[in-house]
Enzyme design. Structure first.
Site, PDB file in Angstrom:
ATOM      1  N   GLU A 191       0.850  -1.184   0.000  1.00  0.00           N
ATOM      2  CA  GLU A 191       0.000   0.000   0.000  1.00  0.00           C
ATOM      3  C   GLU A 191       0.883   1.230   0.000  1.00  0.00           C
ATOM      4  OE1 GLU A 191      -2.996   0.316   3.010  1.00  0.00           O
ATOM      5  OE2 GLU A 191      -4.016  -1.493   2.322  1.00  0.00           O
ATOM      6  N   ASP A 239      -3.422   3.832  -1.409  1.00  0.00           N
ATOM      7  CA  ASP A 239      -4.245   4.071  -0.223  1.00  0.00           C
ATOM      8  C   ASP A 239      -4.600   5.548  -0.137  1.00  0.00           C
ATOM      9  OD1 ASP A 239      -5.570   3.353   2.121  1.00  0.00           O
ATOM     10  OD2 ASP A 239      -3.785   3.605   3.368  1.00  0.00           O
ATOM     11  N   GLU A 257     -13.192   2.714   1.651  1.00  0.00           N
ATOM     12  CA  GLU A 257     -12.862   2.740   3.076  1.00  0.00           C
ATOM     13  C   GLU A 257     -13.918   3.522   3.851  1.00  0.00           C
ATOM     14  OE1 GLU A 257      -8.050   2.723   3.110  1.00  0.00           O
ATOM     15  OE2 GLU A 257      -8.982   4.644   2.643  1.00  0.00           O
TER      16      GLU A 257
END
Length: 174
Positions: free
Chosen positions: A43, A73, A132
């Site tokens: 990530e 990310d 997320e």
């Protein structure tokens, strides 16, 4: 060590991701421990991806050629160069909750347009998406209906330690 299986944790900071020796070091570790490169998915934050420069691009290219994967990310929190993103070779883009949550406010038309455009663009590039910060059924429904493959957030579970996670799996994967 857990149930006879040795786990190896390798933490690589943003500084180390631009170390010219990183791919060689990881290749050596993979050989030493018999770990396949497809077990690795690194990530990289959106900000680090933008600021990493040529050496990060070189390391990503070398690691990808070895079979490692990459995720961006916190997409939506930094200053992505979209044309650079298309050429970098991320396998997964993780949409930050700051792109998602405003879509559920009263005056959400602009936020929804931005999110829908990001999802369409990422899907059009053939890159998988993780959303997320998913906390409600409404968010789950909207995101999956719009082509988001993976969801992450408190709606499913809060962060937990290894023992609680194993218990969670036993209870929910029957």
């Amino acid at each position: 060590r857990h149930d006879g299986v040795e786990y190896i944790e390798v933490n690589i900071s943003a500084v180390q991701s631009v170390d010219i020796y990183l791919p060689d070091y990881l290749l050596q570790c993979m050989g030493k421990y018999g770990i396949s490169s497809d077990f690795f998915n690194f990530e990289i934050t959106e900000t680090a991806a933008v600021q990493g420069g040529e050496l990060l691009d070189l390391n990503m290219s070398r690691l990808k050629s070895m079979g490692c994967g990459f995720s961006m990310d916190d997409f939506g929190t930094g200053y992505s160069n979209l044309s650079q993103m298309a050429n970098t070779g991320f396998d997964i883009i993780k949409l930050d909750k700051s792109l998602i949550w405003p879509c559920f406010d009263e005056d959400s038309a602009h936020a929804r347009t931005i999110l829908d455009s990001c999802i369409a663009m990422i899907n059009g590039l053939g890159i998988s998406i993780v959303a997320e910060g998913v906390e409600t059924k409404e968010q789950v429904d909207m995101l999956t209906e719009n082509g988001v493959e993976y969801l992450q957030g408190y709606y499913f579970a809060k962060p937990m330690n290894e023992q609680d996670y194993l218990k969670f799996l036993q209870e929910n994967c029957k």
